[in-house]
Design a protein around this motif. Structure first.
Motif, PDB file in Angstrom:
ATOM      1  N   ARG A 112       0.818  -1.212   0.000  1.00 51.14           N
ATOM      2  CA  ARG A 112       0.000   0.000   0.000  1.00 51.14           C
ATOM      3  C   ARG A 112       0.852   1.264   0.000  1.00 51.14           C
ATOM      4  NH1 ARG A 112      -4.233  -2.389   4.504  1.00 51.14           N
ATOM      5  NH2 ARG A 112      -4.845  -4.206   3.252  1.00 51.14           N
ATOM      6  N   ARG A 239      -5.540   0.502  -9.797  1.00 53.17           N
ATOM      7  CA  ARG A 239      -6.687   1.269 -10.275  1.00 53.17           C
ATOM      8  C   ARG A 239      -6.436   2.742 -10.011  1.00 53.17           C
ATOM      9  NH1 ARG A 239     -12.217  -0.584  -7.867  1.00 53.17           N
ATOM     10  NH2 ARG A 239     -11.656  -2.400  -9.130  1.00 53.17           N
ATOM     11  N   VAL A 241      -7.467   6.752  -9.570  1.00 56.68           N
ATOM     12  CA  VAL A 241      -8.507   7.319  -8.728  1.00 56.68           C
ATOM     13  C   VAL A 241      -9.861   7.219  -9.423  1.00 56.68           C
ATOM     14  CG1 VAL A 241      -9.347   9.429  -7.653  1.00 56.68           C
ATOM     15  CG2 VAL A 241      -6.909   8.898  -7.621  1.00 56.68           C
ATOM     16  N   SER A 242     -10.833   6.663  -8.715  1.00 62.59           N
ATOM     17  CA  SER A 242     -12.192   6.557  -9.250  1.00 62.59           C
ATOM     18  C   SER A 242     -13.180   6.555  -8.095  1.00 62.59           C
ATOM     19  CB  SER A 242     -12.362   5.285 -10.085  1.00 62.59           C
ATOM     20  OG  SER A 242     -12.119   4.133  -9.296  1.00 62.59           O
ATOM     21  N   ALA A 243     -14.425   6.871  -8.391  1.00 65.15           N
ATOM     22  CA  ALA A 243     -15.456   6.889  -7.352  1.00 65.15           C
ATOM     23  C   ALA A 243     -15.826   5.469  -6.954  1.00 65.15           C
ATOM     24  CB  ALA A 243     -16.700   7.624  -7.858  1.00 65.15           C
ATOM     25  N   ALA A 244     -16.023   5.248  -5.656  1.00 65.90           N
ATOM     26  CA  ALA A 244     -16.348   3.915  -5.153  1.00 65.90           C
ATOM     27  C   ALA A 244     -17.819   3.569  -5.339  1.00 65.90           C
ATOM     28  CB  ALA A 244     -15.975   3.813  -3.673  1.00 65.90           C
ATOM     29  N   GLY A 245     -18.670   4.547  -5.570  1.00 58.80           N
ATOM     30  CA  GLY A 245     -20.077   4.264  -5.827  1.00 58.80           C
ATOM     31  C   GLY A 245     -20.962   4.246  -4.602  1.00 58.80           C
ATOM     32  N   GLY A 246     -20.403   4.543  -3.439  1.00 56.91           N
ATOM     33  CA  GLY A 246     -21.226   4.608  -2.230  1.00 56.91           C
ATOM     34  C   GLY A 246     -22.068   5.865  -2.212  1.00 56.91           C
ATOM     35  N   ARG A 247     -23.165   5.836  -1.436  1.00 56.37           N
ATOM     36  CA  ARG A 247     -24.049   6.996  -1.346  1.00 56.37           C
ATOM     37  C   ARG A 247     -24.087   7.474   0.103  1.00 56.37           C
ATOM     38  NH1 ARG A 247     -26.426   8.236  -5.868  1.00 56.37           N
ATOM     39  NH2 ARG A 247     -26.706   6.672  -7.510  1.00 56.37           N
TER      40      ARG A 247
END
Length: 254
Positions: A112, A239, A241-247
């Motif tokens: 990491r 990967r 940087v991208s949105a994880a899709g959580g709300r």
């Protein structure tokens, strides 16, 4: 006929690194159209930082030459490798690249801790902008770096990248073994433990000292740290940087 892919070769060890030449030559052998642009001095541990560091009125970009790279455009830049990547995408060094190859770093970039690596930061910046990116690093233990081992592995590491979808980023680590003892390039996860090169700054001057920083954790089975300890070269798909899709708030309006 398909256009020849253009490659930017950069690093965080600086323009004088032997690993930069090793990577550029591997890219040429792979049939890429190569341009080299690297920090004018050590930039380890800068992640995806965009710092520009002009010194004593020097221009930010200067054309230069590197032994072994006759005929290849080479530039030294007073900036971090992620900034160099963005500058290349913007056309600073000629036509924008399709591929960014970063390294070969002197020292591993694993686990990491790759979040903090300038070598990996350049590759992730490429991926985040829809390019192909590869970070290559060489484990160095006792004795001089085995650049010949890195050169022997790169022909196996580049084709999977060049055949991948745009935005793909690969992190490759080469073990500290002679070329004849290299195993096959092996898929690896990121360990919770990790290694990254970092700079230390003096009170009155620029950063000059580079040290290996170890992030505590475990070399879980099948991860990069585990496989490298067993002498195997590793490749890890990262990967950008991208949105994880959580709300965590209300839904956006339709």
């Amino acid at each position: 006929m398909a256009r020849t892919l253009r490659a930017l070769i950069t690093n965080d060890d600086g323009i004088g690194s032997e690993g930069l030449v090793v990577l550029a030559l591997a890219a040429v052998e792979a049939g890429l159209e190569v341009t080299v642009a690297a920090p004018h001095t050590e930039a380890s541990g800068t992640g995806a930082g965009l710092t520009v560091v002009p010194e004593d009125g020097r221009s930010v970009v200067e054309k230069t030459t590197l032994d072994g790279l006759d005929g290849i455009p080479c530039f030294t830049v007073t900036a971090h490798p992620a900034f160099i990547t963005l500058a290349a995408i913007g056309g600073t060094f000629g036509p924008a690249p399709d591929v960014v190859l970063s390294g070969v770093n002197r020292g591993a970039n694993t686990g990491r801790a790759v979040l903090h690596s300038g070598t990996v930061g350049a590759a992730l910046t490429a991926g985040a902008n829809g390019l192909l990116g590869l970070a290559a690093s060489l484990v160095v233990r006792d004795g001089p770096p085995r650049w010949d081992t890195a050169a022997a592995l790169l022909p196996a590491a580049l084709p999977p990248l060049l055949g991948a979808e745009p935005g793909t980023v690969l992190n490759v680590n080469v073990p500290d073994v002679p070329p004849a003892e290299l195993g096959a390039l092996t898929d690896a996860g990121l360990s919770s433990a990790g290694v990254v090169q970092a700079r230390t700054s003096g009170e009155d001057g620029p950063a000059t000292d580079v040290a290996t920083t170890v992030v505590p954790g475990r070399a879980e089975p099948g991860t990069d740290e585990d496989l490298l300890d067993r002498g195997l070269p590793t490749v890890t798909s990262l990967r950008p940087v991208s949105a994880a899709g959580g709300r965590f708030g209300q839904r956006p309006p339709d």
